[in-house]
Design an enzyme around this catalytic site. Structure first.
Site, PDB file in Angstrom:
ATOM      1  N   ARG A 102      54.590  35.627  45.078  1.00  0.00           N
ATOM      2  CA  ARG A 102      53.425  36.265  44.443  1.00  0.00           C
ATOM      3  C   ARG A 102      53.966  37.330  43.506  1.00  0.00           C
ATOM      4  O   ARG A 102      54.599  38.301  43.939  1.00  0.00           O
ATOM      5  CB  ARG A 102      52.514  36.876  45.509  1.00  0.00           C
ATOM      6  CG  ARG A 102      51.425  37.783  44.929  1.00  0.00           C
ATOM      7  CD  ARG A 102      50.419  38.221  45.991  1.00  0.00           C
ATOM      8  NE  ARG A 102      49.463  37.174  46.245  1.00  0.00           N
ATOM      9  CZ  ARG A 102      48.153  37.364  46.394  1.00  0.00           C
ATOM     10  NH1 ARG A 102      47.650  38.583  46.309  1.00  0.00           N
ATOM     11  NH2 ARG A 102      47.352  36.366  46.626  1.00  0.00           N
ATOM     12  N   HIS A 129      46.500  30.715  40.140  1.00  0.00           N
ATOM     13  CA  HIS A 129      46.377  30.898  41.591  1.00  0.00           C
ATOM     14  C   HIS A 129      46.010  29.540  42.197  1.00  0.00           C
ATOM     15  O   HIS A 129      44.893  29.334  42.690  1.00  0.00           O
ATOM     16  CB  HIS A 129      45.305  31.937  41.889  1.00  0.00           C
ATOM     17  CG  HIS A 129      45.363  32.521  43.261  1.00  0.00           C
ATOM     18  ND1 HIS A 129      46.299  32.137  44.205  1.00  0.00           N
ATOM     19  CD2 HIS A 129      44.587  33.468  43.879  1.00  0.00           C
ATOM     20  CE1 HIS A 129      46.117  32.830  45.313  1.00  0.00           C
ATOM     21  NE2 HIS A 129      45.079  33.633  45.146  1.00  0.00           N
ATOM     22  N   GLN A 132      44.546  28.982  45.859  1.00  0.00           N
ATOM     23  CA  GLN A 132      43.151  29.383  45.974  1.00  0.00           C
ATOM     24  C   GLN A 132      42.237  28.249  45.502  1.00  0.00           C
ATOM     25  O   GLN A 132      41.221  27.949  46.140  1.00  0.00           O
ATOM     26  CB  GLN A 132      42.893  30.636  45.146  1.00  0.00           C
ATOM     27  CG  GLN A 132      41.447  31.113  45.177  1.00  0.00           C
ATOM     28  CD  GLN A 132      41.011  31.537  46.556  1.00  0.00           C
ATOM     29  OE1 GLN A 132      41.610  32.417  47.164  1.00  0.00           O
ATOM     30  NE2 GLN A 132      39.958  30.903  47.067  1.00  0.00           N
ATOM     31  N   ASP A 223      34.892  36.689  40.885  1.00  0.00           N
ATOM     32  CA  ASP A 223      36.094  37.420  41.301  1.00  0.00           C
ATOM     33  C   ASP A 223      35.953  38.839  40.768  1.00  0.00           C
ATOM     34  O   ASP A 223      35.044  39.141  39.986  1.00  0.00           O
ATOM     35  CB  ASP A 223      37.344  36.732  40.728  1.00  0.00           C
ATOM     36  CG  ASP A 223      38.654  37.310  41.258  1.00  0.00           C
ATOM     37  OD1 ASP A 223      38.621  38.057  42.259  1.00  0.00           O
ATOM     38  OD2 ASP A 223      39.704  37.023  40.663  1.00  0.00           O
ATOM     39  N   CYS A 263      36.886  34.671  45.865  1.00  0.00           N
ATOM     40  CA  CYS A 263      38.239  34.529  46.404  1.00  0.00           C
ATOM     41  C   CYS A 263      38.690  35.746  47.206  1.00  0.00           C
ATOM     42  O   CYS A 263      39.712  35.675  47.898  1.00  0.00           O
ATOM     43  CB  CYS A 263      39.224  34.220  45.285  1.00  0.00           C
ATOM     44  SG  CYS A 263      39.248  35.463  43.978  1.00  0.00           S
ATOM     45  N   ARG A 291      42.010  28.671  52.964  1.00  0.00           N
ATOM     46  CA  ARG A 291      43.336  28.972  52.417  1.00  0.00           C
ATOM     47  C   ARG A 291      44.428  28.537  53.393  1.00  0.00           C
ATOM     48  O   ARG A 291      45.452  27.969  52.995  1.00  0.00           O
ATOM     49  CB  ARG A 291      43.456  30.475  52.123  1.00  0.00           C
ATOM     50  CG  ARG A 291      42.643  30.953  50.932  1.00  0.00           C
ATOM     51  CD  ARG A 291      43.182  30.413  49.619  1.00  0.00           C
ATOM     52  NE  ARG A 291      44.571  30.748  49.434  1.00  0.00           N
ATOM     53  CZ  ARG A 291      45.020  31.947  49.025  1.00  0.00           C
ATOM     54  NH1 ARG A 291      44.162  32.904  48.727  1.00  0.00           N
ATOM     55  NH2 ARG A 291      46.301  32.162  48.883  1.00  0.00           N
TER      56      ARG A 291
END
Length: 306
Positions: A102, A129, A132, A223, A263, A291
């Site tokens: 990440r 991402h 996700q 988001d 998310c 996830r």
């Protein structure tokens, strides 16, 4: 899923539509307890950004597969003191079986993958991402069964989450609309890529009118308005993005059975209201759980456990 054995997962473009479908079906089977793959491997987590869901879900997934996890916090490893990324990659390649990264620049993720022979997984970059998005599409499948031809609208900032959502929807024949304030649209190259992947199977639209964007749709997604690394802009963005808030009024323009996705983490009262987050349309918590299941499916497939 043996075709994923040993491969990197840096973007949704690394997988074919059939491979994405395979990961989602494996995730469904794992969640239902129909199969129990096992692998005694070691996963490294190299996270330059804060994380709750990604860190915990990857860790739990690997432990449930029978493997181990090493947290490679840059603050306590040499990479945080200036060791070149290429050197770190080549050293970790000798110790680990797989690494999830990440970070900020997507180019750093690609550079690490270039120097390491072990599989490298994208746990989030400023550009994408993908894990996700897999969880998002698994949630859609759970809610609607057949998802081809359904429409998802993402409302807010055209960020990394929007990019990967567009790509994943395009691969699976799901129409996707992204509604942002002018000047905050997703990257043109990501839109073009999604449209190329979609072909004649789905529509990929970018709009500035949030009400038009959610009209009749089956899912509304949002988001935070300022992502990690954009904290200094957060206050200035609020008035610009206010018309794009997911609230009860916006929901009325969608399909009566619409689901709401986020998310996380959420800034309640900004991009989404408490009423929407906790209301009957919300599937946020199922989405967060998923996830773990999609990442377990990825790990099992890439590590040859299935």
């Amino acid at each position: 899923m043996s075709g994923l054995n040993g491969r990197d997962f840096l973007s949704l473009t690394d997988l074919s539509a059939a491979e994405v479908e395979g990961v989602l079906e494996l995730a469904r089977s794992l969640k239902a307890g129909e199969i129990t793959p096992h692998c005694q491997k070691v996963l490294g987590l190299l996270f330059y950004k804060a994380s709750t869901r990604t860190r915990v879900s990857f860790s739990v997934a690997m432990y449930q597969l029978g493997g181990q996890v090493i947290d490679l916090n840059p603050k306590v490893t040499q990479v945080g003191r200036g060791e070149p990324l290429a050197d770190t990659a080549r050293v970790l390649d000798r110790y680990l079986d797989v690494v999830a990264i990440r970070t900020f620049a997507h180019a750093d993720l690609e550079a690490f993958a270039h120097y390491a022979n072990i599989p490298v997984l994208n746990a989030l970059t400023d550009l994408a991402h993908p894990c996700q998005a897999l969880a998002d599409l698994l949630t859609l499948r759970e809610c609607f069964g057949e998802i081809r031809g359904t429409t998802v609208t993402y409302v807010g900032d055209g960020n990394n989450v929007a990019h990967s959502l567009m790509l994943c929807c395009a691969l699976l024949g799901v129409n996707v609309r992204v509604a942002t304030p002018p000047g905050f649209e997703p990257h043109t190259k990501m839109v073009d890529m999604a449209r190329q992947l979609a072909g004649d199977r789905a529509q990929v639209e970018v709009l500035n009118d949030p009400i038009a964007a959610v009209k009749g749709v089956q899912a509304i997604y949002t988001d935070v308005w300022a992502s990690m690394g954009q904290e200094a802009e957060a206050r200035d963005r609020i008035p610009v993005f206010q018309p794009y808030q997911v609230n009860e009024d916006l929901i009325t323009h969608a399909d009566s059975q619409v689901i709401l996705l986020h998310c996380l983490p959420a800034h309640r009262g900004e991009e989404i209201t408490d009423e929407a987050m906790e209301g009957p349309h919300s599937r946020v918590w199922d989405q967060a759980e998923n996830r773990m299941h999609v990442q377990k499916a990825l790990l099992a497939s890439i590590l040859g456990a299935v």
